[in-house]
Design an enzyme around this catalytic site. Sequence first.
Site, short mmCIF file in Angstrom:
data_model
loop_
_atom_site.label_atom_id
_atom_site.label_comp_id
_atom_site.label_asym_id
_atom_site.label_seq_id
_atom_site.Cartn_x
_atom_site.Cartn_y
_atom_site.Cartn_z
N GLY A 72 51.78 42.66 40.72
CA GLY A 72 51.78 41.49 41.69
C GLY A 72 51.20 41.94 42.98
O GLY A 72 50.60 43.00 43.14
N HIS B 25 42.46 43.29 41.81
CA HIS B 25 43.14 42.76 40.86
C HIS B 25 42.08 41.58 40.34
O HIS B 25 41.98 41.47 39.17
CB HIS B 25 44.52 42.07 40.79
CG HIS B 25 45.49 42.96 41.44
ND1 HIS B 25 46.13 43.14 42.57
CD2 HIS B 25 46.23 44.01 40.61
CE1 HIS B 25 47.21 44.05 42.70
NE2 HIS B 25 47.06 44.75 41.64
N GLU C 101 40.01 51.99 38.25
CA GLU C 101 39.60 53.38 38.38
C GLU C 101 40.58 53.93 39.63
O GLU C 101 40.48 55.17 40.06
CB GLU C 101 38.42 53.67 38.70
CG GLU C 101 37.40 53.84 37.46
CD GLU C 101 35.87 54.10 37.58
OE1 GLU C 101 35.69 54.64 38.72
OE2 GLU C 101 35.10 53.60 37.05
N LYS C 102 40.94 52.80 40.42
CA LYS C 102 41.64 53.41 41.76
C LYS C 102 42.63 54.22 41.32
O LYS C 102 43.16 55.13 42.20
CB LYS C 102 42.24 52.00 42.55
CG LYS C 102 43.58 52.21 43.20
CD LYS C 102 43.14 52.68 44.63
CE LYS C 102 44.29 52.45 45.59
NZ LYS C 102 45.60 52.56 45.17
N ASP C 103 43.54 54.01 40.12
CA ASP C 103 44.49 54.95 39.60
C ASP C 103 43.89 55.74 38.48
O ASP C 103 44.45 55.46 37.44
CB ASP C 103 45.68 53.95 39.20
CG ASP C 103 46.27 53.28 40.27
OD1 ASP C 103 47.06 53.70 41.37
OD2 ASP C 103 45.99 51.92 40.65
N LEU D 143 48.63 40.34 44.41
CA LEU D 143 47.52 40.79 43.75
C LEU D 143 46.55 40.59 44.87
O LEU D 143 46.72 39.77 46.27
CB LEU D 143 47.04 39.32 42.84
CG LEU D 143 48.01 39.38 41.63
CD1 LEU D 143 47.63 38.16 40.84
CD2 LEU D 143 48.29 40.61 41.00
P1 AMP Z 1 48.97 47.49 40.50
O1 AMP Z 1 49.45 46.18 40.72
O2 AMP Z 1 48.90 48.18 41.94
O3 AMP Z 1 50.01 48.47 39.62
O4 AMP Z 1 47.66 47.71 39.83
C1 AMP Z 1 47.29 46.88 38.80
C2 AMP Z 1 45.89 47.33 38.31
O5 AMP Z 1 44.99 47.08 39.38
C3 AMP Z 1 45.83 48.74 37.86
O6 AMP Z 1 45.05 49.00 36.88
C4 AMP Z 1 45.15 49.55 39.13
O7 AMP Z 1 44.42 50.51 38.87
C5 AMP Z 1 44.06 48.23 39.43
N1 AMP Z 1 43.76 48.32 40.86
C6 AMP Z 1 44.48 48.31 41.88
N2 AMP Z 1 44.06 48.51 43.05
C7 AMP Z 1 42.60 48.42 42.51
C8 AMP Z 1 41.39 48.44 43.31
N3 AMP Z 1 41.23 48.58 44.60
N4 AMP Z 1 40.38 48.18 42.60
C9 AMP Z 1 40.19 48.16 41.34
N5 AMP Z 1 41.37 48.06 40.59
C10 AMP Z 1 42.54 48.40 41.41
#
Ligand code: AMP
Length: 285
Positions: free
Chosen positions: A31, A37, A149-151, A33
């Site tokens: 979340g 996302h 790819e961020k993670d 977002l």
């Molecule tokens: P999170 O809500 O932070 O757990 O992220 C959910 C998904 O979004 C994960 O697959 C992250 O790698 C991806 N994500 C988070 N930040 C970015 C970003 N800046 N660019 C691309 N994907 C992202």
Amino acid sequence: MDLIRTADELRRAAAAERERYGTIALVPTMGALHAGHDALILRAREEARSVLVSIFVNPAQFAAGEDLATYPRDEGRDLERCERLGVDAVWAPPIDEVYPPGVTLPEPDPGPVGETFEGAARPGHFRGVLKVVHRLFDLTGPCHAAFGEKDAQQLFLVRRMVDELALPVSVVSCPTVREPDGLACSSRNARLSAEERDQAGCLFLALSEAAALARAGESGAARLVAAMTREVGATPLARLEYAAIVADDTFEAIDDLVGDDRARAIVAARFPSARLIDNLPLPTA
Ligand code: AMP
């Protein structure tokens, strides 16, 4: 757009959508977002007519003393954003629907890579990540699933879990979406003070310097790491946690960039209000 709360409803809805369209695409999130996302949701849409977004701040992936209680949450805004992007269904469950009391769910082993970098800084983190992702895949059934790819270490470990357990999921990934100064979009950026935000571009600067050196023919990881360390070290509010060069196919630190083997610079730094991570694929010389 359907809003789903229970695991049973999710199973039924995913099965019905798969029946209707042949496949579905899942975007797991915590979340709050943002544009990163959004990119995953659009990428998921390329794979399937039906896109399901999950929104769940997963306690299992937070170590003791981390920011679980203060992790940004805004369900109303997230739902509007998903609606606008044409998401078909959102699963936003209470915790008992993800981890039913008394039920022992599979806990795939992240292995040694799960103990390094993010895993070293955040004990148990990847065990918690793989547990929730496995649960999501189980409830959703065969699907495409989009990760950022961020993670990069998370993406690596999810891909390996899918391979090792032969899960019926096709993992797709999205390049990191960034702010104009290069800072990777992240839910945690909202916590940075104006001064921290001004300096937070140092992670991307550090990665870009490593990439520029590699492009110019530098193959020694130690020199790339030294350049990253200098850049983050020169940023008053940042405290470097790690900087390294890893091979894309093992996520292990390497000493030298060799030939066409894909490598990635990775970095983590702590600011007073948030811990930030980032990474960049390195060009081959
Ligand atoms: P999170 O809500 O932070 O757990 O992220 C959910 C998904 O979004 C994960 O697959 C992250 O790698 C991806 N994500 C988070 N930040 C970015 C970003 N800046 N660019 C691309 N994907 C992202």
